[in-house]
Write a protein that holds these residues in place. Structure first.
Motif, mmCIF file in Angstrom:
data_model
loop_
_atom_site.group_PDB
_atom_site.id
_atom_site.type_symbol
_atom_site.label_atom_id
_atom_site.label_comp_id
_atom_site.label_asym_id
_atom_site.label_seq_id
_atom_site.Cartn_x
_atom_site.Cartn_y
_atom_site.Cartn_z
ATOM 1 N N UNK A 1 3.001 2.084 -4.420
ATOM 2 C CA UNK A 1 2.013 1.464 -3.536
ATOM 3 C C UNK A 1 0.631 1.997 -3.839
ATOM 4 N N UNK A 2 -0.390 1.182 -3.608
ATOM 5 C CA UNK A 2 -1.745 1.588 -3.971
ATOM 6 C C UNK A 2 -2.235 2.794 -3.178
ATOM 7 N N UNK A 3 -1.638 3.068 -2.028
ATOM 8 C CA UNK A 3 -2.119 4.178 -1.211
ATOM 9 C C UNK A 3 -1.107 5.312 -1.091
ATOM 10 N N UNK B 1 -16.914 7.109 3.823
ATOM 11 C CA UNK B 1 -15.767 7.481 3.007
ATOM 12 C C UNK B 1 -14.973 6.234 2.660
ATOM 13 N N UNK B 2 -14.356 6.245 1.467
ATOM 14 C CA UNK B 2 -13.628 5.052 1.049
ATOM 15 C C UNK B 2 -12.429 4.770 1.942
ATOM 16 N N UNK B 3 -11.635 5.822 2.181
ATOM 17 C CA UNK B 3 -10.403 5.606 2.936
ATOM 18 C C UNK B 3 -10.461 6.314 4.277
ATOM 19 N N UNK C 1 0.824 -1.206 0.000
ATOM 20 C CA UNK C 1 0.000 0.000 0.000
ATOM 21 C C UNK C 1 0.860 1.260 0.000
ATOM 22 N N UNK C 2 2.049 1.158 0.568
ATOM 23 C CA UNK C 2 2.927 2.330 0.557
ATOM 24 C C UNK C 2 4.378 1.887 0.567
ATOM 25 N N UNK D 1 -0.939 7.862 -2.694
ATOM 26 C CA UNK D 1 -1.675 9.107 -2.868
ATOM 27 C C UNK D 1 -2.325 9.587 -1.571
ATOM 28 N N UNK D 2 -2.680 8.623 -0.725
ATOM 29 C CA UNK D 2 -3.300 8.947 0.560
ATOM 30 C C UNK D 2 -2.398 9.912 1.346
ATOM 31 N N UNK D 3 -1.085 9.796 1.125
ATOM 32 C CA UNK D 3 -0.145 10.596 1.898
ATOM 33 C C UNK D 3 0.328 11.858 1.178
ATOM 34 N N UNK D 4 0.121 11.928 -0.164
ATOM 35 C CA UNK D 4 0.802 12.985 -0.905
ATOM 36 C C UNK D 4 0.335 14.384 -0.524
ATOM 37 N N UNK D 5 -0.917 14.555 -0.081
ATOM 38 C CA UNK D 5 -1.362 15.899 0.306
ATOM 39 C C UNK D 5 -1.280 16.118 1.816
#
Lengths: 593, 163
Positions: free
Chosen positions: A102-104, A356-358, A95-96, A106-110
């Protein structure tokens, strides 16, 4: 510093444990011991991706990191086989990572992690891990180079505001407490996180307890306190346990106790476990509770900074506020003040939950828009349904509708919407959420948690709840909305503390933005979201019914009739609208409207 | 009544006496003492309140006031398994009420009460803090997430068959 061994780290926050971290750990231990694999197994706090728990990270000796998501005992076996033994990471489960996509990622990029800088990185039960990441350096700097006034000045200039909800400038609070002439002062950490739907403070305490202790100790030095308290919810047993371990370790290393790091400053911390009362998040109620009394707020002034615990000046800061302190001291107040907006500096931690999805724990710079948080970080709405509103600030806050989704996250912009920044609960709602029901839910909560001291809060919230209940049960009357608004204003004006002053907010914001939904309940006796049971009708769709009799057997009032393999019918007069038939039907043959 | 047997058990003051010794001379000890009492006995028995009153010189009426103010304290013993259903915001919008109804119907017990066989006590709580797994319940120390009615019934059946 590079570790020589390969490290396997398991996410051991409450979420991870609830998702089965123990079983994953046991399996991992078993294989590693049995096959004598040369790795170090460690644990860490909340990594933030609660939606992908259990999380397991493989850290290579060269610093490369691979975080696996949705790990089960079966997957652990495969990860060991492929990644550990054959040096082939399993990309699709990652995921990271800094090496592969990793699939997630993007979850961390912002996100921007200051408060959560160590969460998910260090073992929260190891003071060495904390020290290795510059832990207690800020305390050392403060004690060796700065006067208490310097520290207060730095925090004031950083622009840090209280993260518990109200947003009072932290530096000012410290200054007022320091200025009180009484030589005995107390420093208190408010860890009584009570908003339903919020778990930021719990995650920080579980994931990085030393950062809170360091912040608390620096604050105590600044205001001139020699005793500190951490008032923490008893419902957070893991946080309490890790705090106790951290306090013990700090004593052993001389970061707490007499003459800290050889200075004249002495400080000790005691833990007080709360006993389950939401109102104790209010400063004066919290003080009463530490003193062993019923946690009831009192009139201010005098403010706790003049007269608090046992009658002495007391400064109370929230967990997240304190977790910022060491970072500000080390990186400079100017660096901190550059983050965020003009009046809201730094970052804010949010617990993202609901439809929410995540869902998980995130930290974002102030000024980011709600849209970015919900769609870019949170990945959008579960099941790709329509976004309806986001609830912020828990029972004291309000619902922000879709039309305001580009509102920036800062104290003033959020207050303008009628909601508040709050402590960080962010519950996302979709088209299946009934806004009247949400208002009722929060009123039910505040009405039960009202301490009973102020009449308007005690009785007024009860009357509001009764009206809302009536509306959701199809008994709403013309004039109910206006009556709610009138009561709301009076409760706000006539209550002593924040609980009463803000309790009507969820009702007021939902009326403001979703008045048509209230009207549909009252006038048409319909719940547009299909949530309020008594306003629903259940019918069987003849084309879909196979006559399996499952619904008829499950109906508690025998309202469903029909022969085997024949279309069934619901008797509307008998139906109590329990929804049991919907649960039992395997053919989606029950229509709800 | 199933828990009448529990209620009739004689109060043993010894463990509490030991605890009281540790708190000699400290201030603001009432709440920690009540928490220890509940840890020892599973609830706060009236006899314990009297002992604490004597120790702290706080009137029993005031202690009772504190006990009833805070949600954590119980005046009745709990069943063998404690079920706590989360009613936080995230769980509420994800169907906490349905979960509670399923338990109420399956065990024939109301929130706050204990089943007749003394096996389960049902409580609803404000937030268990694992919102991403909503809706959630805890049975003793075990957390169960992403629940629906069917899953709830299955879990409860397992507990029943274990006993």
């Amino acid at each position: 510093m590079e570790t020589q061994k390969r490290k396997i780290v398991i996410g051991y926050g409450s979420c991870g444990i609830a998702a089965g971290a123990n079983k994953v750990y046991d399996k991992l231990r078993e294989i590693v011991d049995r096959e004598k694999i040369d790795v170090e197994i460690s644990e860490t706090g909340c990594i933030g991706m609660c939606f992908r728990e259990v999380l397991v990270e493989v850290r290579e000796p060269n610093g490369d990191s691979f975080i696996y998501g949705d790990v089960t005992p079966e997957r652990v076996e495969k990860i060991i086989e492929s990644h550990i033994k054959n040096n082939t990471p399993i990309d699709e489960w990652i995921v990271k990572s800094n090496k592969v996509e990793g699939s997630e990622n993007k979850f961390f990029s912002k996100q921007m992690r200051i408060v959560l800088r160590n969460c998910g990185e260090i073992n929260p039960e190891s003071i060495d891990d904390y020290i290795e990441r510059d832990g207690y350096k800020a305390l050392e700097k403060v004690l060796k180079e700065l006067s208490p006034e310097d520290v207060i000045d730095k925090i004031y200039k950083s622009g840090l505001r209280g993260r518990g909800g109200a947003g009072f400038p932290t530096g000012l609070k410290w200054k007022f407490t320091r200025q009180s002439p009484d030589p005995v002062k107390y420093m208190v950490c408010n860890a009584d996180e009570g908003d339903p739907g919020a778990f930021m403070d719990r995650s920080v305490l579980e994931g990085d307890p030393h950062s809170v202790l360091e912040g608390l100790t620096i604050a105590a030095y600044a205001i001139g306190a020699s005793t500190g308290y951490i008032y923490v919810r008893a419902e957070y047993p893991l946080a309490v346990k890790r705090l106790k371990i951290a306090i013990k370790q700090s004593h052993e290393r001389g970061f707490l106790g007499k003459n800290i790091l050889g200075s004249d400053f002495s400080f000790d911390i005691k833990i007080k476990e709360g006993a389950g009362a939401f109102v104790c998040g209010e400063e004066t109620a919290l003080i009463a509770s530490i003193e062993g009394k019923r946690g009831m707020p009192r009139l201010r002034p005098p403010f706790p900074s003049a007269k608090g615990l046992w009658g002495h000046p007391t400064c109370i800061n929230n967990v997240e506020t304190l977790a910022n302190i060491a970072w500000i001291i080390l990186n400079g107040e100017d660096t901190y003040a550059k983050i965020g907006t003009e009046k809201s500096k730094g970052t804010k931690v949010f617990a993202l939950a609901g439809k929410i999805k995540k869902g998980g724990l995130i930290e974002v710079p102030m000024g980011i828009t709600l849209r970015e948080v919900i769609y870019d970080i949170g990945g959008g709405i579960k099941g790709d349904r329509e976004f309806k509103a986001v609830q912020m600030g828990g029972p004291s806050g309000g619902c922000i509708p879709k039309s305001l989704i580009d509102t920036p996250v800062d104290y003033d912009s959020l207050t303008k919407t009628g909601a508040i920044m709050g402590s960080g609960g962010m519950v996302v709602m979709d088209e299946t959420t009934c806004m009247v029901d949400v208002a009722k839910f929060f009123l039910n909560f505040t009405q039960a948690e009202s301490c009973g001291k102020c009449t308007f809060c005690r009785v007024g919230t009860k009357r509001m709840l009764e009206i809302l209940t009536r509306i959701t049960e199809g008994e709403g009357k013309e004039g109910d909305i206006e009556l709610l608004e009138e009561l709301a204003e009076k409760i706000k004006k006539s209550s002593l503390c924040g609980l009463g002053q803000t309790a009507p907010n969820p009702v007021l914001t939902t009326i403001k933005y979703f008045r048509d939904e209230y009207e549909a309940h009252i006038k048409d006796k319909k719940c547009p979201a299909h949530k309020c049971k008594k306003l629903l009708t259940y019918t069987i769709i003849p084309d879909k019914c196979t006559g399996c009799t499952a619904c008829a057997k499950g109906c508690p009032v025998d309202a469903i009739s029909g022969e085997v393999k024949q279309v069934h019918v619901i008797d509307q007069d008998k139906c109590i609208k329990c929804g049991e038939c919907v649960t039992r039907c395997n053919f989606d043959a029950i229509k709800v409207e | 009544m199933g828990n009448s047997t529990l209620l009739k058990e004689k109060f043993n003051p010894e463990p509490l006496k030991e605890v009281l010794k540790e708190y000699e001379g400290e201030k603001g000890v009432l709440i920690p003492l009540l928490q220890k009492t509940q840890e020892l006995y599973g609830y706060v028995p009236p006899e314990a309140m009297e002992m604490i009153s004597e120790f702290t010189s706080i009137p029993v009426s005031q202690i009772y006031g504190v006990v009833t103010f805070y949600a954590q304290f119980r005046l009745k013993p709990v069943g063998k398994h404690l079920i706590r259903v989360c009613h936080g915001t995230a769980c509420h919008v994800s169907g906490a009420e349905k979960v509670t109804d399923a338990i109420v119907n399956f065990l024939n017990v109301e929130p706050g009460d204990t089943t007749e066989d003394g096996l389960f006590t049902l409580e609803t709580v404000a937030c268990l803090g694992c919102c991403s797994l909503a809706p959630v319940m805890m049975i003793d120390d075990e957390t169960y997430g992403r629940l629906d009615e069917k899953k709830v019934r299955k879990i409860l059946r397992q507990y029943k068959s274990k006993n």
